[in-house]
Scaffold this motif. Structure first.
Motif, PDB file in Angstrom:
ATOM      1  N   SER A 163       0.683  -1.022  -0.119  1.00 49.45           N
ATOM      2  CA  SER A 163      -0.022  -0.026  -0.081  1.00 49.45           C
ATOM      3  C   SER A 163       0.718   1.210  -0.021  1.00 49.45           C
ATOM      4  CB  SER A 163      -0.922  -0.103   1.134  1.00 49.45           C
ATOM      5  OG  SER A 163      -0.004  -0.242   2.368  1.00 49.45           O
ATOM      6  N   ALA A 164       2.112   1.204   0.737  1.00 46.97           N
ATOM      7  CA  ALA A 164       2.995   2.438   0.656  1.00 46.97           C
ATOM      8  C   ALA A 164       3.471   2.611  -0.689  1.00 46.97           C
ATOM      9  CB  ALA A 164       3.868   2.114   1.808  1.00 46.97           C
ATOM     10  N   ALA A 165       3.850   1.412  -1.191  1.00 41.60           N
ATOM     11  CA  ALA A 165       4.554   1.538  -2.499  1.00 41.60           C
ATOM     12  C   ALA A 165       3.461   1.936  -3.508  1.00 41.60           C
ATOM     13  CB  ALA A 165       5.088   0.192  -3.131  1.00 41.60           C
ATOM     14  N   ALA A 166       2.033   1.630  -3.433  1.00 41.31           N
ATOM     15  CA  ALA A 166       1.444   2.261  -4.518  1.00 41.31           C
ATOM     16  C   ALA A 166       0.951   3.607  -4.362  1.00 41.31           C
ATOM     17  CB  ALA A 166      -0.093   1.282  -4.172  1.00 41.31           C
ATOM     18  N   THR A 167       1.055   4.245  -3.131  1.00 42.05           N
ATOM     19  CA  THR A 167       0.905   5.659  -2.825  1.00 42.05           C
ATOM     20  C   THR A 167       2.099   6.626  -2.892  1.00 42.05           C
ATOM     21  OG1 THR A 167       0.620   5.093  -0.477  1.00 42.05           O
ATOM     22  CG2 THR A 167      -1.250   5.211  -1.883  1.00 42.05           C
ATOM     23  N   ALA A 168       3.235   6.054  -3.061  1.00 45.98           N
ATOM     24  CA  ALA A 168       4.504   6.804  -2.917  1.00 45.98           C
ATOM     25  C   ALA A 168       4.686   7.859  -4.117  1.00 45.98           C
ATOM     26  CB  ALA A 168       5.724   5.839  -2.965  1.00 45.98           C
ATOM     27  N   GLY A 190       1.780   7.872  -7.077  1.00 47.59           N
ATOM     28  CA  GLY A 190       2.000   6.600  -6.712  1.00 47.59           C
ATOM     29  C   GLY A 190       3.197   5.922  -7.581  1.00 47.59           C
ATOM     30  N   GLY A 191       3.881   4.916  -6.942  1.00 48.82           N
ATOM     31  CA  GLY A 191       4.862   4.026  -7.402  1.00 48.82           C
ATOM     32  C   GLY A 191       6.222   4.709  -7.397  1.00 48.82           C
ATOM     33  N   ASP A 211      18.340  -8.703 -11.327  1.00 49.32           N
ATOM     34  CA  ASP A 211      16.789  -8.792 -10.798  1.00 49.32           C
ATOM     35  C   ASP A 211      16.754  -7.748  -9.527  1.00 49.32           C
ATOM     36  OD1 ASP A 211      15.719 -11.258 -11.787  1.00 49.32           O
ATOM     37  OD2 ASP A 211      17.636 -12.193 -10.692  1.00 49.32           O
ATOM     38  N   LEU A 212      15.867  -7.167  -9.526  1.00 44.25           N
ATOM     39  CA  LEU A 212      15.676  -6.270  -8.051  1.00 44.25           C
ATOM     40  C   LEU A 212      14.586  -6.969  -7.303  1.00 44.25           C
ATOM     41  CD1 LEU A 212      15.660  -3.575  -6.613  1.00 44.25           C
ATOM     42  CD2 LEU A 212      13.657  -2.899  -8.213  1.00 44.25           C
ATOM     43  N   VAL A 213      15.124  -7.042  -6.136  1.00 48.59           N
ATOM     44  CA  VAL A 213      14.465  -7.961  -4.985  1.00 48.59           C
ATOM     45  C   VAL A 213      14.326  -7.113  -3.708  1.00 48.59           C
ATOM     46  CG1 VAL A 213      14.840 -10.282  -5.929  1.00 48.59           C
ATOM     47  CG2 VAL A 213      16.390  -9.381  -4.072  1.00 48.59           C
ATOM     48  N   TRP A 214      13.844  -7.636  -2.467  1.00 48.23           N
ATOM     49  CA  TRP A 214      13.369  -7.045  -1.462  1.00 48.23           C
ATOM     50  C   TRP A 214      14.214  -7.460  -0.278  1.00 48.23           C
ATOM     51  CZ3 TRP A 214      12.352  -2.213  -3.228  1.00 48.23           C
ATOM     52  CH2 TRP A 214      11.668  -2.194  -4.678  1.00 48.23           C
ATOM     53  N   GLN A 215      14.277  -6.556   0.997  1.00 45.00           N
ATOM     54  CA  GLN A 215      14.997  -7.193   2.117  1.00 45.00           C
ATOM     55  C   GLN A 215      14.262  -6.494   3.076  1.00 45.00           C
ATOM     56  OE1 GLN A 215      19.157  -5.612   1.294  1.00 45.00           O
ATOM     57  NE2 GLN A 215      18.640  -5.246   3.552  1.00 45.00           N
ATOM     58  N   SER A 216      14.608  -6.946   4.663  1.00 50.15           N
ATOM     59  CA  SER A 216      14.559  -6.420   5.689  1.00 50.15           C
ATOM     60  C   SER A 216      12.962  -6.206   6.101  1.00 50.15           C
ATOM     61  CB  SER A 216      14.986  -5.103   5.752  1.00 50.15           C
ATOM     62  OG  SER A 216      16.329  -5.184   5.391  1.00 50.15           O
ATOM     63  N   VAL A 218      -0.020  -8.434   6.616  1.00 49.04           N
ATOM     64  CA  VAL A 218       0.122  -7.036   5.527  1.00 49.04           C
ATOM     65  C   VAL A 218       0.951  -7.469   4.290  1.00 49.04           C
ATOM     66  CG1 VAL A 218       0.797  -4.639   5.580  1.00 49.04           C
ATOM     67  CG2 VAL A 218      -0.424  -5.439   7.408  1.00 49.04           C
ATOM     68  N   PRO A 219       0.559  -7.185   3.209  1.00 48.04           N
ATOM     69  CA  PRO A 219       1.487  -7.581   1.958  1.00 48.04           C
ATOM     70  C   PRO A 219       2.578  -6.681   1.914  1.00 48.04           C
ATOM     71  CG  PRO A 219      -1.084  -7.642   1.419  1.00 48.04           C
ATOM     72  CD  PRO A 219      -0.706  -6.827   2.646  1.00 48.04           C
ATOM     73  N   TRP A 220       3.618  -6.834   1.796  1.00 50.74           N
ATOM     74  CA  TRP A 220       4.933  -6.333   1.348  1.00 50.74           C
ATOM     75  C   TRP A 220       5.471  -6.511   0.199  1.00 50.74           C
ATOM     76  CZ3 TRP A 220       8.515  -3.597   5.380  1.00 50.74           C
ATOM     77  CH2 TRP A 220       7.620  -3.140   6.448  1.00 50.74           C
ATOM     78  N   LEU A 221       6.398  -5.548  -0.471  1.00 52.57           N
ATOM     79  CA  LEU A 221       6.970  -5.902  -1.543  1.00 52.57           C
ATOM     80  C   LEU A 221       7.918  -7.399  -1.564  1.00 52.57           C
ATOM     81  CD1 LEU A 221       8.345  -2.285  -2.544  1.00 52.57           C
ATOM     82  CD2 LEU A 221       6.326  -3.292  -3.554  1.00 52.57           C
TER      83      LEU A 221
END
Length: 343
Positions: free
Chosen positions: A186-191, A195-196, A220-225, A232-235
Motif C-alpha cells: 500500500s505504501a509503494a502504491a501511494t509513494a 504513486g509508485g 533482478d531487483l528484490v527486497w529485504q528487511s 500485511v502484504p509487502w514488496l
C-alpha cells in the motif's frame, strides 16, 4: 536564496547494548509492534555488540563533507541529527538556533522518494523545528538523488569489484541481484504524488548500475528487511526466497548489490552479510555482497553539488523551471505526498 548551514539527517542507531530496546521503541512507536518482535530484532543488534554501524558511518561522512566543502570553497557549517537516536534532530536544530543559523539545507541519507524514505524525514524536520520553537531555523531538504552519478557510479564500481571475486569460468551462470528495503504494497502504491515513485526510482537505479557494471549479465531487483504483521502484504520477492529460486534455475553465483542503502548499516551487515549469506551457503551458491557508497569521494562531492544546485544562480534558474521538469529536480514539501492527501 542564502543558506547558512547544512544538516546531515539520518536514521540513527544504538551504540551500546542498553540502547537497543529504547532505540527500537523509538523506531516503532505508534505502530503496535509486539514486544516479542522487538526482542527478535534486538538480537540482530546484540549480535554486533549492541552497536549499529550507522552512527560511525555518519561521523565519517560528516568529516568527509566538511573536508570537501573546505577544499572547494563552500563556506557552510555542517551539523548532524538523527530521527531515532542521539544526536537527536531536535537537539541539533536547537544547537543550530543557538549558533545563529537562520536558514539551512538538509541532506538526508536516503536516495529515494516515498513516505519512509523521504516524506517522513520532512515530518521529522518539521517536528524538530516545532520542538525548538519560533526561532528555529528554516530547513529545506535537498532533492532525491537515486540517479545522480555520485550515487550510481560507486555502486557500479562495487558490483564490478564483487564480480571479480567470483570464478570467471562460471560467468554464464552468474547473476546480479539488487536489493532495497521492502515496504508495504500500500505504501509503494501511494509513494509520490502519482504513486509508485519508490519502486520506479529503485528500478531505474538498478538499470543504471547494471548498465554501467555488468550489461552482459541478467539481473533482478528484490527486497529485504521486511517487518510488520504477516497479514500485511509487502514488496516481494524477499532476497532469501529469490536466492532459492535462482539456485533451482541453474544459477551458480550471485553478486548482491544493496542499492537501497548509502552505507553498510545493520540492514546490510545482518540481512545480507549474515542471513542471506547463510541462505546462499545452504543452497550451494557462490555469494559476494557488493559495497555501498559510504564516503566514496564521488558520493561526497554529490552532496556538495546538491547544495550548489540550491545556492548558485544556475540552481535558482532550475527551481524556477520546476513546472517544466520532473518533480525530483527539487524537493518541495509535498513532493512525496499523494495528491489526495495534500492540504
Amino acid at each position: 536564496m542564502a543558506y547558512d548551514a547544512l544538516v546531515l539527517v539520518s536514521f540513527g542507531g544504538p551504540e551500546r547494548p542498553e540502547d537497543v530496546l529504547p532505540f527500537l521503541q523509538n523506531v516503532t512507536r505508534g505502530r503496535g509492534v509486539p514486544p516479542e518482535r522487538l526482542a527478535e530484532v534486538a538480537e540482530h543488534y546484540l549480535h554486533f555488540g549492541g552497536v549499529s554501524p550507522i552512527n560511525q558511518q555518519c561521523r565519517e561522512l560528516l568529516a568527509a563533507i566538511r573536508a570537501d566543502f573546505a577544499a572547494n570553497g563552500v563556506d557552510l557549517p555542517v551539523y548532524w541529527g538523527n530521527r531515532n537516536w542521539d544526536p537527536m534532530l531536535a537537539d541539533t536544530v536547537g544547537q543550530m538556533r543557538d549558533d545563529g543559523v537562520k536558514r539551512a539545507l538538509a541532506f538526508v541519507t536516503s536516495a529515494y522518494g516515498g513516505y519512509s524514505s523521504c516524506r517522513q524525514y520532512q515530518e521529522d524536520i518539521a517536528a524538530a523545528r516545532a520542538a525548538v520553537g519560533p526561532d528555529a531555523p528554516v530547513i529545506e531538504k535537498l532533492r532525491q538523488f537515486w540517479d545522480h552519478p555520485g550515487f550510481v557510479e560507486p555502486h557500479a564500481d562495487a558490483v564490478r569489484a564483487a564480480l571479480a571475486q567470483l570464478d570467471p569460468a562460471k560467468r554464464e551462470t552468474t547473476r546480479v541481484v539488487f536489493t532495497a528495503h521492502s515496504i508495504p504494497n500500500s505504501a509503494a502504491a501511494t509513494a509520490g504524488p502519482n504513486g509508485g515513485r519508490y519502486t520506479a526510482q529503485m528500478a531505474e537505479t538498478a538499470r543504471l548500475v547494471h548498465a554501467a557494471a555488468a550489461p552482459d549479465l541478467p539481473y533482478d531487483l528484490v527486497w529485504q528487511s521486511r517487518s510488520g504483521p504477516p497479514q500485511v502484504p509487502w514488496l516481494e520477492p524477499d532476497i532469501n526466497d529469490h536466492l532459492a529460486a535462482l539456485a533451482g534455475s541453474g544459477v551458480t553465483g550471485v553478486v548482491v548489490s544493496p542499492i537501497g542503502f548509502v552505507s553498510d548499516h545493520l540492514e546490510v551487515v545482518w540481512d545480507l552479510d549474515t542471513e542471506a549469506l547463510e541462505t546462499a551457503k545452504q543452497l550451494g551458491l557462490d555469494f559476494v555482497r557488493a559495497g555501498t557508497p559510504g564516503t566514496d569521494p564521488r558520493f561526497v562531492a554529490m552532496v556538495r553539488e546538491l547544495v550548489t544546485e540550491r545556492t548558485t544562480p544556475d540552481g535558482e534558474r532550475l527551481r524556477r523551471r520546476l513546472g517544466e521538469l520532473p518533480m525530483w529536480d527539487t524537493c518541495p514539501t509535498p513532493c512525496c505526498v499523494p495528491a489526495a492527501r495534500r492540504p
